[in-house]
Each structure stands twice: as structure tokens, then as C-alpha cells.
Write a protein that holds these residues in place. Structure first.
Motif: not given
Length: 304
Positions: A100-110
Motif C-alpha cells: 500500500v506504500l506505492g514505493r519501497p520504504p527506507a527500511g523496516l524497523m525490527v
């Protein structure tokens, strides 16, 4: 995969505004909050973090939040928080929202999921490989229930090629940040409501990633440090620090910050979901006193 370290600066951690009965996400308030971060020049935004009550949202609500933020800030990079400690569950959380973002995120916070560095390496590399995304490693033992020695965390992150940053929230934070900065090539950000921001900057942090209700103060402090060093940043930050300390009270921090955001006109109601506690009525006049004396925070009704 090709990943890029997070840019230094201030990554705002968004609250998730709720309807007065806390039954649904208030997307209009969320949009207004995001637009404020865009106006003031935030480096990026962190969506579905601890401050965003992500662990208390349904999968559909998480999708709603992610889509709303992405639409309201099309040009800002986004870090997407994952609540699960288990790699498989974290991957499922990511799959639920990435489309749903429409673009890659800068990162996934884990969240760090084990005190064993070998287990952490397996966990983080699994999420990175399964999702194809960069990883922001979050060390927040008060929330995750997992405490890892800083030296072990350094050793683990060095073995995660997809790591793009570390968010260090292990108290006391300045020594942890100093050790992480010394041992890693990726940027290290502080959190904890900004309570250690100045000292974290002094030992090499890349900036702040937190949900303080007056992010203008975070930006002012980080900018002053970059341009004038410790003394300049201290002069700026001291006007904000009483409110920082007041808001970051165990058990009621989330509710206090939401009241601050309501006062500023950035969200409509301070509703939180259990087990978060409501703000004590006796403290609300004190909060208003702090807000009246904090730059940018006095009943300015921003965004209205």
C-alpha cells in the motif's frame, strides 16, 4: 539487494490518532500530523512504531495507517515498524503493508529478538531476505523484553548486510550509542522521547527518531549541533527539555504526548488503547503550563 543507510537528521515517529472511543483510526488527524512534519522539514517518518501503538492495531488498521501516511507525504522516506520478535511473524507484518506504500520504504524497523547475537543475525537476515528491504535494528528492551549486550549487538549488526541504521533505546542511551557508533558503519539514532538527545549527538549519533510532540525542537537541536556544536545545541535544547522530561513518564507517556498533540491542533482526541493508561487529570494543567513555555508548542493550533 541494494540498500542505503538512513539519512542523518530527525525521523519523526508518528502517533496513531484514534476516534474518541478508540474504536478506529482517525485518518484525517493522521494526515494533519504528517503534513506538519512535511512543513517543518523532517528528514523522514517512522510509521507503525511503538509510539504509533502498532501492536494494538489490527492488520487492516495497519494497512490504513501506512496508506494514509504514504499518500500524505509522497516525497518523504518512510521507515515501517514491525512489532513481532519472531522473524516469520515480522515478515507477515511487512507483507501486510508494503503493497500500500506505492514505493519501497527506507527500511523496516525490527526489534532485536534475542540476547544471542547469532540468533539476532538469523532473525534480521531472514526478514531482509524474505522482504527484500533494508533493516533498521531497534534495541528497545523495555518494550521488547529482550536485553542484549551492546558489544553483542555490534557484532550482530556487522553480520547483517541489509542493515541501514540502528535505533538505540537501551538505557542509559549515551554509552550505548557511543559504543554502537564506534563499532558500526551504519548511522545510529537515539529515541526515548529525546531524553538523551544532546548527549547522544555528542557521542556521534546521526540524530533523533522519536515521537516528541514538538518535533520542531528536535530539528532545532540537531541543526544547532551540526552548525555550532555542543554549546549551540545546548542553548537551543534547554527550552524544550522540561517538556521532553514531562512527557516521557513511564506508563502515561503515550497519553501525555497525545494530549500535547491535541493541544497543538495536530490530532483531534487523546484516546489510547489498553493497556496504555489515560493521562491523569491532575497532570493536564501541568502539561498546559509546560506547553505554554515551550517554543512552537503554545496553543498555536497548527494545521487548522
Amino acid at each position: 539487494m541494494t540498500v542505503q543507510p538512513l539519512a542523518p537528521g530527525v525521523w519523526g515517529v508518528l502517533a496513531t490518532p484514534l476516534t474518541p472511543d478508540a474504536a478506529a483510526v482517525d485518518t484525517a488527524s493522521l494526515t494533519r500530523q504528517v503534513q506538519h512534519y512535511v512543513r517543518i522539514g523532517a528528514t523522514g517518518l517512522t510509521v507503525l512504531g511503538v509510539f504509533g501503538e502498532a501492536a494494538r492495531l489490527t492488520p487492516d488498521e495497519r494497512r490504513t495507517v501506512a496508506a494514509t501516511v504514504a499518500a500524505a507525504a509522497p516525497d518523504l522516506p518512510l521507515v515501517i515498524g514491525l512489532s513481532a520478535l519472531d522473524a516469520e511473524a515480522a515478515c507477515a507484518e511487512a507483507a501486510n503493508v508494503l503493497d500500500v506504500l506505492g514505493r519501497p520504504p527506507a527500511g523496516l524497523m525490527v526489534h532485536v529478538g534475542s540476547p544471542d547475537p547469532d540468533a539476532v543475525v538469523r532473525q534480521l537476515n531472514t526478514v531482509a531476505e524474505r522482504t527484500g528491504q533494508g533493516i533498521v535494528v531497534q534495541d528497545y528492551p523495555v518494550v521488547s523484553g529482550v536485553s542484549i549486550a551492546t558489544a553483542d549487538l555490534v557484532a550482530a549488526v556487522r553480520r547483517v548486510p541489509a542493515a541501514v541504521a540502528v535505533k538505540s533505546e537501551s538505557s542509559p542511551s549515551p554509552p550505548a550509542v557511543a559504543a554502537l557508533v564506534a563499532g558500526l558503519s551504519v548511522p545510529v539514532f537515539g529515541g526515548l522521547g529525546g531524553t538523551g538527545l544532546l548527549d547522544e549527538l555528542a557521542v556521534g549519533s546521526a540524530g533523533a527518531m522519536t515521537g516528541f510532540s514538538v518535533p520542531e525542537g528536535l530539528l532545532a537541536c540537531v541543526t544547532a549541533y551540526r552548525e555550532g556544536g555542543f554549546g549551540a545545541a545546548r542553548e537551543v535544547w534547554r527550552d524544550y527539555l522540561p517538556l521532553v522530561n514531562f512527557e516521557f513518564q513511564a506508563g502515561i507517556a503515550l497519553a501525555l504526548r497525545k494530549h500535547s498533540l491535541v493541544h497543538r491542533g495536530l490530532i483531534d482526541t487523546p484516546a489510547v488503547r489498553p493497556p496504555a493508561a489515560a493521562a491523569p487529570e491532575a497532570l493536564l494543567p501541568v502539561l498546559r503550563e509546560h506547553l505554554a513555555r515551550t517554543p512552537h508548542a503554545s496553543a498555536d493550533r497548527v494545521g487548522r
